[in-house]
Scaffold this active site. Structure first.
Site, PDB file in Angstrom:
ATOM      1  CG  HIS A 260      -1.781   1.179   1.402  1.00 37.79           C
ATOM      2  ND1 HIS A 260      -3.116   1.177   1.085  1.00 37.79           N
ATOM      3  CD2 HIS A 260      -1.515   2.438   1.850  1.00 37.79           C
ATOM      4  CE1 HIS A 260      -3.631   2.372   1.322  1.00 37.79           C
ATOM      5  NE2 HIS A 260      -2.681   3.164   1.798  1.00 37.79           N
ATOM      6  CD  GLU A 261       1.614   3.557   3.696  1.00 42.08           C
ATOM      7  OE1 GLU A 261       1.764   4.602   3.032  1.00 42.08           O
ATOM      8  OE2 GLU A 261       0.615   3.344   4.423  1.00 42.08           O
ATOM      9  CG  HIS A 264       0.339   6.387  -0.431  1.00 42.95           C
ATOM     10  ND1 HIS A 264      -0.651   7.175  -0.956  1.00 42.95           N
ATOM     11  CD2 HIS A 264      -0.248   5.654   0.566  1.00 42.95           C
ATOM     12  CE1 HIS A 264      -1.796   6.928  -0.304  1.00 42.95           C
ATOM     13  NE2 HIS A 264      -1.573   6.011   0.618  1.00 42.95           N
ATOM     14  CD  GLU A 290      -5.676   5.414   0.638  1.00 43.59           C
ATOM     15  OE1 GLU A 290      -4.680   6.147   0.801  1.00 43.59           O
ATOM     16  OE2 GLU A 290      -5.881   4.393   1.314  1.00 43.59           O
TER      17      GLU A 290
HETATM   18 ZN    ZN Z   1      -2.971   5.251   2.000  1.00 42.41          ZN
END
Ligand code: ZN
Length: 492
Positions: A260-261, A264, A290
């Site tokens: 997830h990171e 980003h 996101e």
């Molecule tokens: Zn996030």
């Protein structure tokens, strides 16, 4: 001064402000990954000073004068050029920032810092009453903040605009109503199962495996770091200095959190380098940011093709835990629809209802239909209504997130907007790159990454969030693709 001189003067000021903001970000990263706990007090002062200086430099009347002087120059430029984009975006930020009196900005910052402190204690002691005065103060300041702006159709519009520029509450409500209509039946069908005990994997093995996965996706030691933290986040000190964090823990979220990171991080890393040290050199909105973390975490990281490549490696890394478990069962275990209490641990479907509940409570608060004192009960009722579960205490209920304590209202909906946008954009990539699944099965992700770079990441903040979404997906915000994706994955 010549026009060029004026533009360079503006650019120089904005570069310094960006540097200060990066410095603040780096101190924040350090606080959450390296700093010994007793450093907290001094760090709060340092961060407040850096933040104040950056803000003062930005709202400086001289910056406004430069922007005014550049108006005729900007009007002669093509809107997509670097110069026109920089002037336009800086002016919009400047006009917003200068509407708020400096004393109010300082009050809001201070109240947020106090709120976070109160939240930590209230959560540890499962006692909402300790946070209540700080939340009442935050809410009062929000009202004063909203009054600085021309009234929107709804009060909440002004709050939302800070995180998702140009988005209206009514648009979000329409999208969320569609999610409720289409997805609540799936949640009801799943019921509330007894959760299986989470798998326990040795910590050193987790870190080795997470690094191996991230490297396959494009992480390298030249410009990336991975560190441990309590509440994972991504921080960037420059586009060649991307810092990911995760938490080593039971289950598989240590890996999905890291991926997830990464989503980003790769967005920030692949922004056009010529936008560095300007307000254009970062992701365009929280929702679009996101959309990328959720793409890499869910659309890529929880896909069948991804695990066809990585599952044999996971079995080899943890033979005791996975040798006897087939790929089908593992895939099912990381894609289970299962209503649960904690937002950050929720599956792809129920996650949205944690968000919708918070979105609705925030509007009721700001519109005066809900008192702060009644938040715990309202939170529990909403969770029971959507997910069929009631938090046993406030730490697992209304106190689970830090956003409200820190003074953020209008932030939560961007998480689900990100989910919705992620599928809109990913479907376009799939249509243009028909070999994606075959590539994932070979551990090959570079074509997808390059597509995202060219169609989304490269733009940074040059365009509005809506324009950026349209460039990447070919459409305006639309929940249809996301609903179809979830139904085909989770129905029946
Ligand atoms: Zn996030």
């Amino acid at each position: 001064m010549s026009v060029n001189g004026t533009f360079e003067a503006l650019r120089g000021r904005l570069a310094e402000i960006t540097d200060l903001q990066r410095t603040g970000g780096l101190l924040f990263w350090d606080q959450r990954t390296k700093m010994p706990p007793a450093g907290a007090e001094a760090r709060a002062e340092t961060l407040a000073t850096i933040g104040r200086i950056a803000h003062e430099k930005f709202v400086d009347a001289e910056l406004g004068r430069l922007l005014d002087e550049l108006r005729p120059y900007e009007e002669d430029l093509e809107p997509e050029t670097f110069e026109a984009s920089l002037i336009r975006v800086a002016r919009r930020d400047y006009e917003k920032a200068t509407r708020v009196p400096p004393e109010l900005t300082a009050d809001i910052r201070r109240a947020g810092a106090m709120g976070l402190k109160a939240w930590q204690k209230a959560r540890a002691e499962k006692d909402f009453s300790q946070l209540r005065p700080a939340l009442e103060r935050n809410l009062e300041l929000k009202h004063r903040y909203v009054e600085c702006f021309p009234p929107g159709e709804e009060t909440y519009d002004t709050l939302l605009d800070d995180y998702e520029q140009g988005m209206k509450t009514a648009e979000v409500r329409a999208v969320f109503d569609q999610l409720k209509r289409e997805l609540l039946p799936l949640v009801r069908e799943a019921g509330v199962p007894d959760p299986a005990p989470p798998i326990e994997l040795p910590r050193a093995g987790q870190e080795r495996f997470a690094r191996a996965v991230l490297e396959q996706l494009g992480f390298d030691d030249e410009s990336w770091r991975l560190d441990e933290t309590a509440h994972p986040f991504m921080s960037t000190a420059g586009h060649m200095d991307i810092r990911l964090t995760t938490r080593w823990e039971s289950g598989m979220n240590w890996l999905f959190g890291a991926v997830h990171e990464f989503g980003h991080g790769v967005y920030e890393h692949d922004i056009d380098p010529s936008l560095a040290r300007t307000p254009l050199g970062t992701g365009v909105s929280l929702g679009l940011h996101e959309s990328q973390s959720r793409t890499w975490e869910n659309l890529v990281g929880r896909s069948r093709a991804f695990w066809r490549f990585f599952y044999p490696k996971l079995q080899k890394a943890f033979p005791e835990e996975f040798a006897a478990l087939g790929e089908d069962d593992f895939y099912a275990s990381v894609n289970r629809l299962e209503p649960s209490l904690i937002r950050v641990d929720a599956d792809e479907v129920t996650y949205n209802f944690h968000i919708i509940a918070r979105f609705e409570l925030e509007q009721e608060l700001i519109d005066g239909r809900l008192e702060v004192a009644d938040m715990p009960a309202a939170f529990n009722e909403r969770l029971e209504e959507y997910l069929g579960i009631t938090p046993p205490n406030d730490a697992l209920g209304v106190l689970q997130d830090m956003h409200w304590a820190a003074g953020s209202m209008g932030y939560f909906p961007t998480y689900s907007l990100g989910n919705v946008m992620s599928v809109q954009i990913f479907e376009r990539a799939q249509a243009e790159l028909p070999e994606l699944d075959a590539q994932f099965e070979q551990g090959e992700f570079s074509q997808l990454r390059a597509w995202f770079r060219d169609n989304l990441y490269v733009h940074g903040r040059k365009f509005t969030p809506q324009e950026t979404l349209e460039k990447a997906s070919g459409a305006r915000l639309d929940a249809g693709p996301y609903v179809r994706y979830l139904k085909s994955k989770y129905a029946g």
